[in-house]
Design an enzyme around this catalytic site. Structure first.
Site, short mmCIF file in Angstrom:
data_model
loop_
_atom_site.label_atom_id
_atom_site.label_comp_id
_atom_site.label_asym_id
_atom_site.label_seq_id
_atom_site.Cartn_x
_atom_site.Cartn_y
_atom_site.Cartn_z
N ASP A 82 2.95 -6.25 8.99
CA ASP A 82 4.02 -5.27 8.51
C ASP A 82 5.37 -5.56 9.55
O ASP A 82 4.85 -5.54 10.95
CB ASP A 82 3.56 -4.07 8.68
CG ASP A 82 4.27 -2.92 8.06
OD1 ASP A 82 5.31 -3.21 7.36
OD2 ASP A 82 4.34 -1.62 8.74
N HIS A 83 6.37 -5.56 9.20
CA HIS A 83 7.59 -5.93 10.15
C HIS A 83 7.49 -7.05 11.06
O HIS A 83 7.67 -6.68 12.44
CB HIS A 83 8.05 -4.48 10.69
CG HIS A 83 8.39 -3.59 9.90
ND1 HIS A 83 9.72 -3.50 9.37
CD2 HIS A 83 7.84 -2.31 9.34
CE1 HIS A 83 9.74 -2.59 8.46
NE2 HIS A 83 8.88 -1.68 8.46
N GLY A 181 8.38 7.53 9.82
CA GLY A 181 8.12 8.81 10.51
C GLY A 181 8.40 10.20 9.68
O GLY A 181 8.42 9.92 8.45
N HIS A 208 9.42 1.43 1.98
CA HIS A 208 8.84 1.81 3.35
C HIS A 208 9.04 3.39 3.41
O HIS A 208 9.86 3.87 2.85
CB HIS A 208 9.78 1.05 4.29
CG HIS A 208 9.18 -0.39 4.52
ND1 HIS A 208 8.39 -0.98 5.66
CD2 HIS A 208 9.05 -1.54 3.69
CE1 HIS A 208 8.35 -2.33 5.39
NE2 HIS A 208 8.43 -2.55 4.09
N GLY A 209 8.49 3.64 4.59
CA GLY A 209 8.87 5.22 5.11
C GLY A 209 8.42 6.18 4.10
O GLY A 209 9.18 7.03 3.80
N ALA A 210 7.31 5.98 3.30
CA ALA A 210 6.88 6.93 2.07
C ALA A 210 6.33 8.08 2.57
O ALA A 210 6.19 9.03 1.67
CB ALA A 210 6.09 5.94 1.15
N ASN A 230 4.59 1.45 1.17
CA ASN A 230 3.88 1.58 2.76
C ASN A 230 3.61 3.12 3.27
O ASN A 230 4.86 3.72 3.19
CB ASN A 230 5.23 0.95 3.73
CG ASN A 230 4.87 -0.53 3.50
OD1 ASN A 230 4.22 -0.87 2.45
ND2 ASN A 230 5.72 -1.28 4.33
P1 13P Z 1 5.65 6.08 7.38
O1 13P Z 1 5.14 5.78 8.61
O2 13P Z 1 6.76 6.79 7.20
O3 13P Z 1 4.67 6.32 6.37
O4 13P Z 1 6.10 4.51 7.03
C1 13P Z 1 5.27 3.37 7.11
C2 13P Z 1 5.84 2.17 6.65
O5 13P Z 1 7.09 2.15 5.94
C3 13P Z 1 5.29 1.10 7.46
O6 13P Z 1 6.31 -0.13 7.20
#
Ligand code: 13P
Length: 283
Positions: A82-83, A181, A208-210, A230
């Protein structure tokens, strides 16, 4: 079953009209929680490790744990970086058996992002590993990668079309208003933009960031082409909340297993809830 690529999982997801959950792991209990949830739901799953997770646990431990979990499982599973922001780090992951990698060049100017991503794609594809790229900037902090609200920019559909064409990525992470987050207010997702991106490119899209995105927005995003979702923050929250409660309940307990087992269980239930939300019907 041996680990598979995310390309395979995401093709199935697109055909089936669902999204595959990509859950972040950095220790044994988290790997077990994700794998057990996937097994109980009969669902394909992606375990992903960030650069920070690899630094914390060690790449040998991450790959060994995930491989061991996959061996005892008859559902398909991928191990994904991831990233990844560093070419060398991505290569180390491939060498250690990751079946999928993300190269995140989104902090770079467009042409440099294209050049870095295309370089990773060339090597990864030569050895059968999938590649996720990112265009646009997703806000918030994911381990050691931090993007302020001011820096976050949404993905441009025409740029996305050129990016996919020039790099050959297998899937694309898009910035449509989510952030890593917890959210301060309700996140505002740009579905029109997502639709335009989906019409412009032919690869599966990644959200991402779900964590904290309302269920109806998640379902809408899946209907508009999101095939990988994610989740990290909500899993951490479930784990640590249960751990905290357990520590309060048993203040004199010194056996880590008695403290960690309920945390693992709480995380497993959260993963199951997400898998069901993402629409994958168990086999
Ligand atoms: P969250 O921490 O907001 O669930 O995002 C996770 C993410 O996108 C990992 O790449």
């Amino acid at each position: 079953m041996a680990l598979v690529t995310t390309t395979r999982l995401l093709e199935d997801a697109r055909r089936g009209g669902y999204a595959v959950g990509a859950f972040n792991a950095n220790n044994l209990e988290i790997v077990q929680a994700i794998v057990e949830a996937a097994r109980e739901e009969g669902a394909a799953v992606i375990i992903q490790a960030s650069q920070g997770a690899i630094k914390y646990a060690g790449i040998e431990y991450i790959t060994a744990m995930v491989r061991a979990a996959a061996e005892g499982l008859d559902i398909p599973m991928a191990l994904h970086l991831d990233h990844g922001t560093d070419f060398g780090q991505v290569m180390r992951c491939i060498r250690h058996g990751f079946t999928s990698v993300m190269i995140d060049g989104s902090a770079l100017p467009f042409e440099e992002n294209v050049a870095l991503t295309a370089r990773v794609v060339e090597v990864a594809h030569a050895v059968g590993v999938s590649v996720e790229g990112e265009l646009g900037r997703i806000g918030g902090t994911e381990d050691d990668v931090s993007v302020s609200d001011r820096e976050a920019t949404l993905t441009d559909p025409e740029e996305a079309r050129r990016f996919v064409e020039l790099t050959g990525v297998d899937c694309l992470a898009v910035a449509i208003g989510t952030a890593h987050g917890f959210y301060r207010g309700k996140p505002q997702l740009d579905f029109d933009r997502l639709k335009e991106i989906r019409d412009a490119v032919d690869v599966p899209l990644v959200l991402h960031g779900a964590s904290g995105v309302p269920d109806e927005d998640v379902r809408m995003a899946i209907s508009l082409g999101i095939a990988k979702i994610n989740i990290d923050t909500e899993l951490r929250h479930a784990f640590v909340s249960a751990l905290r409660a357990r520590l309060e309940e048993l203040p004199r307990e010194i056996d880590p297993r008695k403290l960690l087992a309920p945390a693992r269980e709480a995380m497993k239930e959260k993963v199951r809830e997400k898998i069901r939300l993402f629409g994958q019907r168990g086999s």
